[in-house]
Design a protein around this motif. Structure first.
Motif, PDB file in Angstrom:
ATOM      1  N   HIS A 104       7.714  34.786 -18.340  1.00 14.61           N
ATOM      2  CA  HIS A 104       6.438  33.981 -17.933  1.00 14.61           C
ATOM      3  C   HIS A 104       7.020  32.441 -18.214  1.00 14.61           C
ATOM      4  CE1 HIS A 104       5.505  37.472 -20.535  1.00 14.61           C
ATOM      5  NE2 HIS A 104       4.811  37.818 -19.468  1.00 14.61           N
ATOM      6  N   VAL A 105       6.236  31.616 -18.023  1.00 15.37           N
ATOM      7  CA  VAL A 105       6.440  30.142 -18.377  1.00 15.37           C
ATOM      8  C   VAL A 105       4.832  29.605 -19.044  1.00 15.37           C
ATOM      9  CG1 VAL A 105       6.851  28.010 -17.393  1.00 15.37           C
ATOM     10  CG2 VAL A 105       8.137  29.802 -16.701  1.00 15.37           C
ATOM     11  N   GLY A 106       5.193  28.864 -20.129  1.00 14.62           N
ATOM     12  CA  GLY A 106       4.176  28.149 -20.704  1.00 14.62           C
ATOM     13  C   GLY A 106       4.143  26.711 -20.478  1.00 14.62           C
ATOM     14  N   LEU A 107       3.075  26.294 -20.227  1.00 18.84           N
ATOM     15  CA  LEU A 107       3.168  24.687 -19.843  1.00 18.84           C
ATOM     16  C   LEU A 107       1.975  23.803 -20.808  1.00 18.84           C
ATOM     17  CD1 LEU A 107       4.537  22.992 -17.253  1.00 18.84           C
ATOM     18  CD2 LEU A 107       2.378  23.014 -16.413  1.00 18.84           C
ATOM     19  N   GLY A 108       2.617  22.867 -21.206  1.00 23.52           N
ATOM     20  CA  GLY A 108       1.557  21.916 -21.922  1.00 23.52           C
ATOM     21  C   GLY A 108       1.253  20.537 -21.036  1.00 23.52           C
ATOM     22  N   ILE A 109      -0.161  20.287 -20.749  1.00 25.41           N
ATOM     23  CA  ILE A 109      -0.252  19.039 -20.154  1.00 25.41           C
ATOM     24  C   ILE A 109      -1.089  18.172 -20.633  1.00 25.41           C
ATOM     25  CG2 ILE A 109       0.234  20.209 -17.921  1.00 25.41           C
ATOM     26  CD1 ILE A 109      -3.083  20.375 -17.556  1.00 25.41           C
ATOM     27  N   PRO A 110      -1.119  16.874 -20.505  1.00 23.95           N
ATOM     28  CA  PRO A 110      -1.984  15.972 -21.101  1.00 23.95           C
ATOM     29  C   PRO A 110      -3.253  15.926 -20.280  1.00 23.95           C
ATOM     30  CG  PRO A 110      -0.462  14.577 -19.721  1.00 23.95           C
ATOM     31  CD  PRO A 110      -0.110  16.281 -19.662  1.00 23.95           C
ATOM     32  N   GLY A 111      -4.203  17.113 -20.463  1.00 26.75           N
ATOM     33  CA  GLY A 111      -5.250  17.275 -19.673  1.00 26.75           C
ATOM     34  C   GLY A 111      -5.714  18.884 -19.919  1.00 26.75           C
ATOM     35  N   ALA A 170       2.938  18.275 -39.779  1.00 26.70           N
ATOM     36  CA  ALA A 170       3.686  19.117 -38.924  1.00 26.70           C
ATOM     37  C   ALA A 170       4.863  19.395 -39.125  1.00 26.70           C
ATOM     38  CB  ALA A 170       3.770  18.517 -37.465  1.00 26.70           C
ATOM     39  N   LYS A 171       5.406  20.930 -38.992  1.00 20.29           N
ATOM     40  CA  LYS A 171       6.584  21.093 -39.352  1.00 20.29           C
ATOM     41  C   LYS A 171       7.873  20.792 -38.207  1.00 20.29           C
ATOM     42  CE  LYS A 171       9.817  25.505 -40.272  1.00 20.29           C
ATOM     43  NZ  LYS A 171       9.473  26.531 -40.551  1.00 20.29           N
ATOM     44  N   HIS A 172       7.364  20.721 -36.976  1.00 22.25           N
ATOM     45  CA  HIS A 172       8.366  20.672 -35.956  1.00 22.25           C
ATOM     46  C   HIS A 172       8.085  19.426 -35.135  1.00 22.25           C
ATOM     47  CE1 HIS A 172       9.573  24.836 -36.395  1.00 22.25           C
ATOM     48  NE2 HIS A 172       8.133  25.318 -36.008  1.00 22.25           N
ATOM     49  N   GLY A 173       7.564  18.307 -35.706  1.00 21.33           N
ATOM     50  CA  GLY A 173       7.571  17.036 -35.263  1.00 21.33           C
ATOM     51  C   GLY A 173       7.528  16.977 -33.904  1.00 21.33           C
ATOM     52  N   ASP A 174       7.939  16.299 -33.283  1.00 21.43           N
ATOM     53  CA  ASP A 174       7.680  15.906 -31.954  1.00 21.43           C
ATOM     54  C   ASP A 174       8.188  17.072 -31.030  1.00 21.43           C
ATOM     55  OD1 ASP A 174       7.128  13.442 -32.263  1.00 21.43           O
ATOM     56  OD2 ASP A 174       9.133  12.552 -31.573  1.00 21.43           O
ATOM     57  N   SER A 175       8.687  18.103 -31.507  1.00 17.72           N
ATOM     58  CA  SER A 175       8.988  19.478 -30.598  1.00 17.72           C
ATOM     59  C   SER A 175       7.698  20.368 -30.496  1.00 17.72           C
ATOM     60  CB  SER A 175      10.160  20.308 -31.239  1.00 17.72           C
ATOM     61  OG  SER A 175      11.308  19.611 -31.193  1.00 17.72           O
ATOM     62  N   SER A 176       6.686  20.090 -31.336  1.00 18.48           N
ATOM     63  CA  SER A 176       5.669  21.008 -31.461  1.00 18.48           C
ATOM     64  C   SER A 176       5.139  21.492 -29.854  1.00 18.48           C
ATOM     65  CB  SER A 176       4.496  20.708 -32.448  1.00 18.48           C
ATOM     66  OG  SER A 176       5.044  21.352 -33.566  1.00 18.48           O
ATOM     67  N   GLY A 177       4.950  20.211 -29.279  1.00 21.44           N
ATOM     68  CA  GLY A 177       4.091  20.453 -27.860  1.00 21.44           C
ATOM     69  C   GLY A 177       4.815  21.455 -27.053  1.00 21.44           C
ATOM     70  N   VAL A 178       6.312  21.353 -26.879  1.00 23.17           N
ATOM     71  CA  VAL A 178       7.178  22.061 -26.036  1.00 23.17           C
ATOM     72  C   VAL A 178       7.058  23.698 -26.591  1.00 23.17           C
ATOM     73  CG1 VAL A 178       9.334  21.645 -26.742  1.00 23.17           C
ATOM     74  CG2 VAL A 178       9.313  22.188 -24.447  1.00 23.17           C
ATOM     75  N   ARG A 179       7.409  23.652 -28.027  1.00 27.30           N
ATOM     76  CA  ARG A 179       7.536  25.076 -28.753  1.00 27.30           C
ATOM     77  C   ARG A 179       6.210  25.745 -28.440  1.00 27.30           C
ATOM     78  NH1 ARG A 179      11.655  25.603 -32.507  1.00 27.30           N
ATOM     79  NH2 ARG A 179      10.452  27.423 -33.543  1.00 27.30           N
ATOM     80  N   GLY A 180       4.865  25.165 -28.686  1.00 29.13           N
ATOM     81  CA  GLY A 180       3.675  25.497 -28.428  1.00 29.13           C
ATOM     82  C   GLY A 180       3.617  26.117 -26.861  1.00 29.13           C
ATOM     83  N   ALA A 181       4.190  25.285 -26.063  1.00 30.58           N
ATOM     84  CA  ALA A 181       3.979  25.997 -24.678  1.00 30.58           C
ATOM     85  C   ALA A 181       4.560  27.157 -24.477  1.00 30.58           C
ATOM     86  CB  ALA A 181       4.557  24.848 -23.726  1.00 30.58           C
ATOM     87  N   ALA A 182       5.794  27.239 -25.289  1.00 27.80           N
ATOM     88  CA  ALA A 182       6.637  28.513 -25.134  1.00 27.80           C
ATOM     89  C   ALA A 182       5.809  29.620 -25.813  1.00 27.80           C
ATOM     90  CB  ALA A 182       7.750  28.240 -25.713  1.00 27.80           C
ATOM     91  N   TRP A 183       5.111  29.487 -26.812  1.00 27.00           N
ATOM     92  CA  TRP A 183       4.340  30.299 -27.656  1.00 27.00           C
ATOM     93  C   TRP A 183       3.020  30.680 -27.006  1.00 27.00           C
ATOM     94  CZ3 TRP A 183       7.020  33.014 -30.873  1.00 27.00           C
ATOM     95  CH2 TRP A 183       7.798  32.546 -31.638  1.00 27.00           C
ATOM     96  N   LEU A 184       2.737  30.236 -25.628  1.00 27.62           N
ATOM     97  CA  LEU A 184       1.359  30.703 -25.211  1.00 27.62           C
ATOM     98  C   LEU A 184       1.739  31.756 -24.631  1.00 27.62           C
ATOM     99  CD1 LEU A 184       0.570  26.974 -22.732  1.00 27.62           C
ATOM    100  CD2 LEU A 184      -0.604  28.110 -25.191  1.00 27.62           C
ATOM    101  N   TRP A 185       2.599  32.386 -24.336  1.00 32.17           N
ATOM    102  CA  TRP A 185       2.826  33.884 -24.049  1.00 32.17           C
ATOM    103  C   TRP A 185       3.226  34.409 -25.575  1.00 32.17           C
ATOM    104  CZ3 TRP A 185       1.100  35.905 -19.949  1.00 32.17           C
ATOM    105  CH2 TRP A 185       1.033  35.256 -18.618  1.00 32.17           C
ATOM    106  N   PRO A 186       2.387  35.511 -26.237  1.00 34.82           N
ATOM    107  CA  PRO A 186       3.025  35.910 -27.493  1.00 34.82           C
ATOM    108  C   PRO A 186       4.101  36.571 -27.374  1.00 34.82           C
ATOM    109  CG  PRO A 186       1.106  37.071 -26.592  1.00 34.82           C
ATOM    110  CD  PRO A 186       1.222  36.014 -25.442  1.00 34.82           C
ATOM    111  N   ALA A 187       4.808  36.998 -28.387  1.00 34.74           N
ATOM    112  CA  ALA A 187       6.140  37.407 -28.602  1.00 34.74           C
ATOM    113  C   ALA A 187       5.864  39.038 -28.676  1.00 34.74           C
ATOM    114  CB  ALA A 187       6.853  37.240 -30.061  1.00 34.74           C
ATOM    115  N   ARG A 188       6.939  39.775 -28.041  1.00 32.34           N
ATOM    116  CA  ARG A 188       6.478  41.049 -27.636  1.00 32.34           C
ATOM    117  C   ARG A 188       7.829  41.940 -28.688  1.00 32.34           C
ATOM    118  NH1 ARG A 188       6.469  42.181 -21.584  1.00 32.34           N
ATOM    119  NH2 ARG A 188       7.863  40.365 -21.628  1.00 32.34           N
TER     120      ARG A 188
END
Ligand SMILES: [Zn+2]
Length: 312
Positions: free
Chosen positions: A58-65, A294-312
């Motif tokens: 899967h792919v997770g995507l963060g957008i400014p919207g 925040a722990k992940h600083g500027d990386s939180s957006g892209v990390r959160g996009a990846a986490w939109l699909w839960p780990a299995r």
């Protein structure tokens, strides 16, 4: 392996994440004002990440919207060329796999609640205070999107409990005045300093001057902390979070983590003397909500996009 993509106004960043470990990361300039080129850029990033890190289901995507839950179309995006487009369907077709899309502030909250500064907390309010103000809500590990996909959009509420000089407040680009964003964003802090001194400074310079004992800069930061305390106390009164995480440029102001919790007890329901606790004790002590960076600083957006699909 999870792939997260963060679509920003100037760059698109991609990340391959394996149980929180970063396998590959890359960024390209955003093809502004060109929807088809944006789709192509995302497809190329995904292909490059997979060449490095292996296939992702899967792919997770963060957008400014946000994706309108009724129409499935992008709305509220300051990357205006995305507005009104069926981005989820178009990307699923381009990438040949399921895609989840969330607001970038929501991705920030997901990241910090998953393996960041609020990991393990029950209810999390993740706030980005930078050039603007955005926020996301996580309840027991689940992102709360809401009926209109605007849950957490608190920056365009009015500043609560305004002092006389905070009403009606500065005009906001949204068409109203006195929005929280006009006070708590970086430009909002700079404008406050300019109103009292006539001097135009970037927020880090205001902080530096306050550290060096300049009275006007100190007063600006004290007003800023009081306003943040009021704005967050209103959130506590509605959501009652365990943890509030700050990200974005203004989260680098170290003193807010000490000072804001000393003030917000005056506004949190039941935390003041009027709420029934012993006279003379500090309301702050009765507010258990933690305010953390925040722990992940500027990386939180892209990390959160990846986490939109839960780990299995
Ligand atoms: Zn506004």
């Amino acid at each position: 392996m999870h792939i997260g993509i963060d679509v920003g106004g100037t760059k698109i960043e991609g990340l391959a994440l394996d149980h929180g470990r970063e396998l590959a990361r890359l960024r390209v300039a955003t093809p502004r004002d060109d929807y088809d080129a944006t789709l192509r850029a995302i497809r190329q990033i995904v292909a490059a990440l997979e060449a490095h890190a292996g296939p992702a289901a899967h792919v997770g995507l963060g957008i400014p919207g946000a994706i309108d839950p009724d129409s499935g179309l992008v709305k509220n995006a300051n990357s205006t060329w995305l507005i009104g487009r069926p981005l989820t369907i178009d990307l699923e077709s381009a990438l040949g796999r399921p895609v989840r899309i969330a607001n970038d502030a929501n991705c920030f909250a997901v990241s910090e609640a998953t393996d960041g500064a609020a990991a393990g907390a029950g209810v999390v309010f993740g706030v980005i205070v930078g050039t603007g103000t955005g926020a996301g809500v996580i309840v027991h590990g689940q992102l709360l999107t809401g009926r209109h996909a605007i849950a957490g959009e608190w920056g365009h509420n009015p500043l609560p409990w305004p002092d006389a000089d905070e009403w009606p407040g500065p005009p906001c680009y949204c068409g109203r005045s006195g929005c929280i964003e006009t006070f708590l964003s970086g430009p909002g802090l700079a404008a406050d300093y300019r109103r009292s001194t006539g001097v135009i400074l970037e927020p880090p310079d205001v902080v530096r001057r306050a550290d060096n004992g300049e009275g006007a800069a100190e007063a600006t930061l004290a007003r800023y902390e009081h306003r943040m305390a009021k704005a967050l106390a209103a959130v506590i009164n509605v959501l009652d979070p365990d943890v509030i995480v700050l990200g974005g440029g203004m989260s680098n102001i170290e003193r807010v983590y000490r000072r804001v919790p000393l003030i917000w007890g005056h506004y949190v329901f039941g935390a003041t003397e009027a709420g029934g606790h012993a006279p003379g004790s500090s309301g702050a002590a009765r507010v258990r909500t933690q305010l953390v960076r925040a722990k992940h600083g500027d990386s939180s957006g892209v990390r959160g996009a990846a986490w939109l699909w839960p780990a299995r």
